[in-house]
Design an enzyme around this catalytic site. Structure first.
Site, PDB file in Angstrom:
ATOM      1  N   ASN A  32       0.827  -1.218   0.000  1.00  0.00           N
ATOM      2  CA  ASN A  32       0.000   0.000   0.000  1.00  0.00           C
ATOM      3  C   ASN A  32       0.859   1.264   0.000  1.00  0.00           C
ATOM      4  OD1 ASN A  32       0.941   0.254   2.578  1.00  0.00           O
ATOM      5  ND2 ASN A  32      -1.060   0.199   3.585  1.00  0.00           N
ATOM      6  N   SER A 116       8.799 -12.731  14.158  1.00  0.00           N
ATOM      7  CA  SER A 116       9.748 -11.862  14.867  1.00  0.00           C
ATOM      8  C   SER A 116      10.240 -12.512  16.147  1.00  0.00           C
ATOM      9  CB  SER A 116       9.025 -10.563  15.223  1.00  0.00           C
ATOM     10  OG  SER A 116       9.783  -9.819  16.128  1.00  0.00           O
ATOM     11  N   TYR A 140       3.041  -5.972  19.537  1.00  0.00           N
ATOM     12  CA  TYR A 140       3.670  -6.340  18.268  1.00  0.00           C
ATOM     13  C   TYR A 140       3.989  -7.840  18.259  1.00  0.00           C
ATOM     14  CZ  TYR A 140       7.235  -6.950  14.720  1.00  0.00           C
ATOM     15  OH  TYR A 140       7.962  -7.425  13.655  1.00  0.00           O
ATOM     16  N   LYS A 144       2.138 -10.990  15.900  1.00  0.00           N
ATOM     17  CA  LYS A 144       2.846 -11.943  15.038  1.00  0.00           C
ATOM     18  C   LYS A 144       2.586 -13.385  15.487  1.00  0.00           C
ATOM     19  CE  LYS A 144       5.036  -9.225  12.178  1.00  0.00           C
ATOM     20  NZ  LYS A 144       5.009  -9.388  10.719  1.00  0.00           N
ATOM     21  N   ASN A 169      17.275  -8.693  14.638  1.00  0.00           N
ATOM     22  CA  ASN A 169      17.251  -7.286  14.203  1.00  0.00           C
ATOM     23  C   ASN A 169      17.820  -7.100  12.806  1.00  0.00           C
ATOM     24  OD1 ASN A 169      16.824  -7.185  17.159  1.00  0.00           O
ATOM     25  ND2 ASN A 169      16.778  -5.003  16.754  1.00  0.00           N
TER      26      ASN A 169
HETATM   27  N1  UDP Z   1      17.371   2.004  20.785  1.00  0.00           N
HETATM   28  C1  UDP Z   1      17.978   3.054  21.414  1.00  0.00           C
HETATM   29  N2  UDP Z   1      17.829   4.314  20.906  1.00  0.00           N
HETATM   30  C2  UDP Z   1      17.081   4.561  19.788  1.00  0.00           C
HETATM   31  C3  UDP Z   1      16.467   3.465  19.134  1.00  0.00           C
HETATM   32  C4  UDP Z   1      16.625   2.194  19.653  1.00  0.00           C
HETATM   33  O1  UDP Z   1      18.653   2.888  22.442  1.00  0.00           O
HETATM   34  O2  UDP Z   1      16.974   5.728  19.386  1.00  0.00           O
HETATM   35  C5  UDP Z   1      17.524   0.638  21.323  1.00  0.00           C
HETATM   36  C6  UDP Z   1      16.211  -0.047  21.635  1.00  0.00           C
HETATM   37  O3  UDP Z   1      15.780   0.295  22.928  1.00  0.00           O
HETATM   38  C7  UDP Z   1      16.594  -1.515  21.494  1.00  0.00           C
HETATM   39  C8  UDP Z   1      17.676  -1.491  20.419  1.00  0.00           C
HETATM   40  O4  UDP Z   1      18.143  -0.139  20.332  1.00  0.00           O
HETATM   41  O5  UDP Z   1      17.177  -1.979  22.679  1.00  0.00           O
HETATM   42  C9  UDP Z   1      17.160  -1.910  19.062  1.00  0.00           C
HETATM   43  O6  UDP Z   1      15.982  -1.183  18.793  1.00  0.00           O
HETATM   44  P1  UDP Z   1      15.300  -1.142  17.386  1.00  0.00           P
HETATM   45  O7  UDP Z   1      14.140  -0.200  17.472  1.00  0.00           O
HETATM   46  O8  UDP Z   1      16.333  -0.851  16.330  1.00  0.00           O
HETATM   47  O9  UDP Z   1      14.823  -2.629  17.126  1.00  0.00           O
HETATM   48  P2  UDP Z   1      13.856  -3.609  17.984  1.00  0.00           P
HETATM   49  O10 UDP Z   1      14.770  -4.359  18.916  1.00  0.00           O
HETATM   50  O11 UDP Z   1      12.830  -2.785  18.669  1.00  0.00           O
HETATM   51  O12 UDP Z   1      13.271  -4.506  16.939  1.00  0.00           O
END
Ligand code: UDP
Length: 324
Positions: A32, A116, A140, A144, A169
């Site tokens: 989309n 995930s 989330y 999933k 990740n």
């Molecule tokens: N994180 C952080 N600062 C940010 C964004 C993410 O410290 O500005 C941390 C977040 O808390 C997690 C890790 O980085 O521990 C990975 O986060 P991301 O959102 O990239 O992926 P997720 O693990 O949520 O899929």
């Protein structure tokens, strides 16, 4: 193979589409474009269509008659799912079920699902194997997990097989520089740090420095998007060759803390930027690291980019020369 890819103009989807096209598969993308980008779908045929458009999907399946569906289209932000859970249950779960019903009714027998590591919640031990009990700690992850359960039930009730890939990740970009990660607003760690390095953002915040990890910050298993994409191609071949329904973790089995990622970005880019310590982000587990031996053994998955530096270099190349 004839493959329908929902969300194929998104980050991981576009890398899968690119690899499918390179090997000569017949790919139709349905997206989309709410978070995807037209350019990301490359030369694949693109139908701009929302996952809630049941009639549209039924029509698409009837006319295209794919041998397999790869389903990426979903919302992906843990933090947002805590603020607005129903948005996640509606799109990821309810619309996912509708897509499954359309697949059942049009005779699609092979399905690959973007799951995930969030289904594990806070694992008791890492690296976490697929046999660990799922126990999400955010909507989330539940959104999933519910689809995984529906797939399991469908596979026992019908002539239907699936592979669910539990991503850890996803990070990095295709080395060609033609596609990469582009979310608006961006919420993921590596692109955010790179934007701090490029000067587009003032700096980076570390969410939580009091976790029970070696340096107090969250640990994640960052896996290059092209290695993830390759797992999808291998899963397709596996299903085509009659493989039974399975769930696989996708990660490298090695975690890096937020501070380690910040240090690696400084090293790769040669740039300095401000780093602020901030409170924890709701819904974040301390440590998520994959035990991916099943993926390596069963699908013969051999990562090519298993190196944090390579991940950051390819993401930095994209960040400096992004096309969308
Ligand atoms: N994180 C952080 N600062 C940010 C964004 C993410 O410290 O500005 C941390 C977040 O808390 C997690 C890790 O980085 O521990 C990975 O986060 P991301 O959102 O990239 O992926 P997720 O693990 O949520 O899929």
């Amino acid at each position: 193979m004839k493959v329908l890819v929902t969300g194929g103009a998104g980050y991981i989807g576009s890398h899968v589409v690119r690899q499918l096209l390179l090997r000569g598969d017949d790919v139709l993308v349905a997206d989309n474009l709410s978070n995807g980008h037209r350019e990301a779908a490359g030369t694949a045929c693109l139908e701009v269509m929302d996952l809630s458009d049941n009639a549209g999907f039924r029509n698409l399946l009837k006319t295209f008659q794919p041998e397999a569906v790869i389903h990426f289209a979903a919302f992906i932000e843990v933090g947002e799912s805590m603020q607005n859970p129903l948005k996640y249950y509606q799109n990821n779960t309810a619309n996912g079920f509708t897509l499954l019903a359309a697949c059942r009714d049009s005779g699609v027998k092979n399905f690959i699902f973007s799951s995930s590591a969030a289904v594990y919640g806070t694992p008791k031990a890492v690296p976490v194997p697929e046999t660990a009990p799922p126990a999400p700690i955010n909507p989330y992850g539940f959104s999933k997990l519910f689809v995984e359960q529906a797939l399991r039930d469908m596979a026992t009730s019908a002539d239907f097989r699936y592979v669910a890939l539990r991503y850890f990740n996803a990070a990095g970009a295709d080395p060609s520089g033609e596609i990469g990660e582009s979310h608006n607003p961006e919420s993921h760690l590596i692109p955010l740090i790179l934007k701090a390095a490029s000067g587009e953002r003032e700096g980076i915040k570390i969410f939580g420095t009091d976790y029970s990890t070696p340096d107090g910050t969250c640990v994640r298993d960052y896996v290059h998007v092209n290695d993830l994409a390759d797992a999808h191609l291998k899963a397709l071949d596996y299903l085509r060759d009659g493989g039974e329904s399975r769930v696989f973790n996708c990660g490298y089995g090695r975690g890096y803390s937020v501070r380690e990622v910040v240090a690696a970005v400084r090293q790769v880019t040669g740039k300095d930027f401000s780093v602020t310590e901030a409170p924890r982000r709701a819904g974040d587990p301390a440590e998520l690291v994959a035990d991916s031996r099943e993926l390596a053994e069963t699908l013969k998955w051999k990562p090519q980019f298993d190196n944090l530096r390579t991940i950051i270099e390819t993401a930095w190349n994209w960040e400096l020369n992004r096309r969308y």
